[in-house]
Motif scaffolding. Structure first.
Motif, PDB file in Angstrom:
ATOM      1  N   ASP A 226     -60.519  12.635  51.558  1.00 31.93           N
ATOM      2  CA  ASP A 226     -61.675  11.579  51.175  1.00 31.93           C
ATOM      3  C   ASP A 226     -61.971  11.594  49.524  1.00 31.93           C
ATOM      4  N   PRO A 227     -61.759  10.296  48.933  1.00 33.51           N
ATOM      5  CA  PRO A 227     -61.857  10.340  47.686  1.00 33.51           C
ATOM      6  C   PRO A 227     -63.140  10.637  46.957  1.00 33.51           C
ATOM      7  N   THR A 228     -64.351  10.681  47.932  1.00 36.31           N
ATOM      8  CA  THR A 228     -65.689  11.286  47.457  1.00 36.31           C
ATOM      9  C   THR A 228     -65.916  12.603  47.294  1.00 36.31           C
ATOM     10  N   ILE A 229     -64.809  13.371  47.541  1.00 36.23           N
ATOM     11  CA  ILE A 229     -65.103  14.773  47.559  1.00 36.23           C
ATOM     12  C   ILE A 229     -66.132  15.568  46.496  1.00 36.23           C
ATOM     13  N   GLY A 230     -65.428  15.045  45.301  1.00 40.07           N
ATOM     14  CA  GLY A 230     -66.012  15.724  43.930  1.00 40.07           C
ATOM     15  C   GLY A 230     -67.511  15.519  43.959  1.00 40.07           C
ATOM     16  N   LEU A 231     -68.125  14.261  44.660  1.00 37.83           N
ATOM     17  CA  LEU A 231     -69.535  14.385  44.894  1.00 37.83           C
ATOM     18  C   LEU A 231     -70.209  14.985  45.472  1.00 37.83           C
ATOM     19  N   ARG A 232     -70.024  15.600  46.373  1.00 44.41           N
ATOM     20  CA  ARG A 232     -70.306  16.291  47.396  1.00 44.41           C
ATOM     21  C   ARG A 232     -71.054  17.702  47.291  1.00 44.41           C
ATOM     22  N   PRO A 233     -71.740  18.187  47.784  1.00 50.11           N
ATOM     23  CA  PRO A 233     -72.040  19.721  47.619  1.00 50.11           C
ATOM     24  C   PRO A 233     -71.115  20.730  48.219  1.00 50.11           C
ATOM     25  N   ILE A 234     -71.021  21.933  47.570  1.00 49.27           N
ATOM     26  CA  ILE A 234     -70.010  22.913  47.943  1.00 49.27           C
ATOM     27  C   ILE A 234     -70.855  24.101  48.715  1.00 49.27           C
ATOM     28  N   SER A 235     -70.313  24.917  49.418  1.00 44.36           N
ATOM     29  CA  SER A 235     -70.658  26.068  49.917  1.00 44.36           C
ATOM     30  C   SER A 235     -69.919  27.171  49.426  1.00 44.36           C
ATOM     31  N   VAL A 420     -61.317  22.549  48.630  1.00 42.17           N
ATOM     32  CA  VAL A 420     -61.470  23.837  48.309  1.00 42.17           C
ATOM     33  C   VAL A 420     -61.020  24.476  47.006  1.00 42.17           C
ATOM     34  N   GLN A 421     -61.766  25.477  46.675  1.00 46.13           N
ATOM     35  CA  GLN A 421     -60.997  26.022  45.302  1.00 46.13           C
ATOM     36  C   GLN A 421     -61.365  27.680  45.748  1.00 46.13           C
ATOM     37  N   THR A 422     -60.423  28.209  44.808  1.00 47.32           N
ATOM     38  CA  THR A 422     -60.721  29.649  44.691  1.00 47.32           C
ATOM     39  C   THR A 422     -60.802  30.049  43.198  1.00 47.32           C
ATOM     40  N   THR A 423     -61.748  30.967  42.851  1.00 44.59           N
ATOM     41  CA  THR A 423     -61.958  31.229  41.501  1.00 44.59           C
ATOM     42  C   THR A 423     -61.986  32.855  41.473  1.00 44.59           C
ATOM     43  N   GLY A 440     -69.831  21.776  55.368  1.00 39.78           N
ATOM     44  CA  GLY A 440     -69.312  21.240  56.471  1.00 39.78           C
ATOM     45  C   GLY A 440     -67.981  20.885  56.887  1.00 39.78           C
ATOM     46  N   PHE A 441     -66.983  20.879  55.838  1.00 43.44           N
ATOM     47  CA  PHE A 441     -65.741  20.716  56.192  1.00 43.44           C
ATOM     48  C   PHE A 441     -64.978  22.012  56.442  1.00 43.44           C
ATOM     49  N   ILE A 442     -65.231  23.171  55.480  1.00 46.48           N
ATOM     50  CA  ILE A 442     -64.579  24.257  55.477  1.00 46.48           C
ATOM     51  C   ILE A 442     -65.497  25.382  55.631  1.00 46.48           C
ATOM     52  N   ASP A 443     -65.389  26.307  56.406  1.00 51.11           N
ATOM     53  CA  ASP A 443     -66.135  27.576  56.488  1.00 51.11           C
ATOM     54  C   ASP A 443     -65.667  28.388  55.385  1.00 51.11           C
ATOM     55  N   PRO A 444     -66.531  28.575  54.318  1.00 51.34           N
ATOM     56  CA  PRO A 444     -66.070  29.772  53.183  1.00 51.34           C
ATOM     57  C   PRO A 444     -65.869  30.956  53.832  1.00 51.34           C
ATOM     58  N   ASN A 445     -66.927  31.531  54.642  1.00 49.48           N
ATOM     59  CA  ASN A 445     -66.831  32.665  55.215  1.00 49.48           C
ATOM     60  C   ASN A 445     -65.719  33.106  55.841  1.00 49.48           C
ATOM     61  N   THR A 446     -65.136  32.241  56.898  1.00 48.69           N
ATOM     62  CA  THR A 446     -64.038  32.425  57.471  1.00 48.69           C
ATOM     63  C   THR A 446     -62.927  32.450  56.656  1.00 48.69           C
ATOM     64  N   PHE A 447     -62.944  31.391  55.723  1.00 52.33           N
ATOM     65  CA  PHE A 447     -61.720  31.505  54.675  1.00 52.33           C
ATOM     66  C   PHE A 447     -61.786  32.800  53.937  1.00 52.33           C
ATOM     67  N   LYS A 448     -62.816  33.425  53.457  1.00 53.67           N
ATOM     68  CA  LYS A 448     -63.025  34.741  52.869  1.00 53.67           C
ATOM     69  C   LYS A 448     -62.480  35.950  53.544  1.00 53.67           C
ATOM     70  N   SER A 449     -62.687  35.904  54.834  1.00 59.89           N
ATOM     71  CA  SER A 449     -62.187  36.665  55.714  1.00 59.89           C
ATOM     72  C   SER A 449     -60.745  36.757  55.914  1.00 59.89           C
ATOM     73  N   CYS A 450     -60.053  35.517  56.173  1.00 63.63           N
ATOM     74  CA  CYS A 450     -58.538  35.327  55.814  1.00 63.63           C
ATOM     75  C   CYS A 450     -58.105  35.830  54.626  1.00 63.63           C
ATOM     76  N   VAL A 451     -58.435  35.737  53.617  1.00 60.74           N
ATOM     77  CA  VAL A 451     -57.981  36.338  52.372  1.00 60.74           C
ATOM     78  C   VAL A 451     -58.044  37.864  52.423  1.00 60.74           C
ATOM     79  N   GLU A 452     -59.123  38.372  52.768  1.00 63.23           N
ATOM     80  CA  GLU A 452     -59.179  39.832  53.058  1.00 63.23           C
ATOM     81  C   GLU A 452     -58.030  40.143  54.244  1.00 63.23           C
ATOM     82  N   THR A 453     -57.714  39.677  55.047  1.00 59.40           N
ATOM     83  CA  THR A 453     -56.692  40.031  56.062  1.00 59.40           C
ATOM     84  C   THR A 453     -55.414  39.838  55.417  1.00 59.40           C
TER      85      THR A 453
END
Length: 467
Positions: A226-235, A420-423, A440-453
């Motif tokens: 989606d080209p409008t990603i940069g205008l949307r809120p992040i979690s 998604v971004q990681t810093t 609403g598109f990516i669950d950051p907590n699940t993503f974080k858990s995958c990085v821990e794994t």
């Protein structure tokens, strides 16, 4: 804003600053500082602190961007009402830390999508005086990327903060050592390394070119297109790793700290994609690694960075590198407990000259096509990839401001055209990895858990490889 006709010549916005403040790309850095004590700093004391330290640090903190008579964007000094730059969050009273954690996450998401007013200097400070499970309070520095990059932001923070153990001593950053070739390396090995670097450079430059012209990553659970990603809120969600543990893995594998932690991010990314859609295991997925070119020369002190004449001045000094994320093997994807192939993700990066060459080519492109065209090029580079990765070094010692000790820091970037971004930031012997994703598109907590794994898999594999 237009520059008045009688205005004297104003300092220009740097080329790299223009790329991040254009019609194509507008990036904002959000640095979050977690306090050990409840935030009770009096407003007048905070105003005095900012006036004494932040505004005097660099003119850009008291300047706005105007369009000059020559059509170029320039910095113009203005009067600063510091009260306009200090925001205080207001939540319901008498709630639990868990409730306020949700409020804080929503607040961070909300301000990530808000544009900074162009009529005043491009920065704000947000005070969140409510306790969460992680902190007694939070301070958010919101600064436009046109003012400076992550290293410049760290300079700004360090100008306002003192060492907790001894305020008379300066805060220090980790030393940066350039790895040297062993003196025992023979000529054939040296030639082999040179050839590998040449091939790697050519491959990286070709990937960079193709990603701006005709290639894009596949759509996947982490890329909507989606080209409008940069205008949307992040979690966002964060995870902390011990630097000592990472260094132990680094020594076992003969790699670098960055190799280990980005390897965990890459493997975690594939684990997340598999968990959402197993059919995405074969998706072509690329990470855009945003690199500060100061790292290629060594780190300078904060005092050196803000001098008028310096080899590593204040501002934006960046380049980027495309890294193809390895695909997940069937065994690792099926069990999330198979470490056999985890090291492939640590080895995913290659050493090449593409980083400095990319910066020079971008500079040449701007000379030939203009700043807006170069900003459009940067936008296409970012948009064609699946994720952004960037890092920043923080103080070795605990820091404090007005008797408020900082227990943790992390930062995010908003406005980039990726889902998604990681810093990554270091502080007091730890690495804090933040996952910021389109809400609403990516669950950051699940993503974080995958990085821990993924980190556990790499640690296990490193132990096996060293025996």
């Amino acid at each position: 804003m237009m520059e008045p006709q009688n205005e004297p010549q104003l300092p220009p916005v740097s080329p790299n600053g223009l790329y991040f403040n254009s019609s194509a790309v507008s990036l904002v850095i959000l640095a979050v500082l977690e306090t050990e004590q409840p935030i009770k700093i009096p407003p007048h004391q905070l105003v005095s602190l900012l006036d004494t330290h932040l505004l005097s640090l660099h003119p850009r903190f008291s300047s706005v961007i105007v369009t000059g008579r020559d059509g170029e964007k320039r910095w113009k000094r203005v009067g600063v009402n510091l009260k306009d730059h200090i925001k205080t969050a207001v939540f319901p009273q008498g709630k639990s830390p868990e409730y306020y954690e949700g409020c804080f996450n929503d607040y961070l998401s909300e301000i990530s999508a808000e544009q900074l007013p162009v009529t005043r200097p491009l920065w704000e400070i947000h005070l969140v005086k409510y306790p969460t499970p992680n902190a007694a309070g939070n301070v958010i520095f919101k600064i436009h990327h046109a003012i400076g990059d992550g290293y410049s932001l760290m300079a700004a923070l360090l100008s306002c903060f003192k060492r907790s153990d001894d305020p008379s001593l300066p805060l220090t950053l980790p030393s940066h050592r350039i790895r040297k070739l062993s003196s025992s390396s023979d000529d054939r090995a040296a030639v082999s390394r040179v050839l590998a670097a040449v091939l790697s450079t050519a491959s990286d430059l070709w990937l960079n070119f193709s990603k701006t012209r005709f290639l894009e990553d596949d759509l996947s659970p982490i890329r909507s297109g989606d080209p409008t990603i940069g205008l949307r809120p992040i979690s966002a969600a964060t995870v902390t790793f011990s630097l000592d543990e990472i260094k132990q893995i680094k020594s076992q594998l003969g790699m670098t700290v960055n190799d280990v932690i980005t390897g965990a991010v890459f493997l975690g990314t594939r684990l997340y994609m598999h968990g959402v859609d197993p059919g995405s295991d074969g998706a072509d997925t690329t990470a855009l690694v945003l690199l500060n070119t100061r790292m290629l020369r060594s780190y300078n002190s904060i005092e050196e960075m803000v001098k008028q004449e310096t080899n590593s001045p204040w501002g934006n000094h960046f380049s980027f590198l495309h890294v193809t994320i390895p695909k997940l093997t069937t065994s690792t994807a099926a069990t999330s407990n198979d470490s056999d192939d985890a090291l492939e993700f640590v080895r995913a990066k290659r050493h090449s000259l593409a980083v400095p060459l990319t910066a020079k080519l971008l500079h040449l492109y701007r000379k030939l096509k203009g700043s807006e065209a170069a900003a459009g090029y940067v936008y296409r580079v970012m948009k064609s990839t699946s994720m952004l990765i960037t890092n920043m070094i923080g103080p070795v010692e605990k820091m404090s401001m007005a008797d408020h000790h900082i227990k943790g820091i992390y930062f995010l970037v908003s406005g980039n055209p990726q889902n998604v971004q990681t810093t990554i930031v270091s502080y007091m012997g730890e690495l804090r990895v933040s996952v910021a994703a389109e809400k609403g598109f990516i669950d950051p907590n699940t993503f974080k858990s995958c990085v821990e794994t993924a980190f556990r898999l790499i640690r296990k594999s490193a132990c096996t490889a060293s025996h």
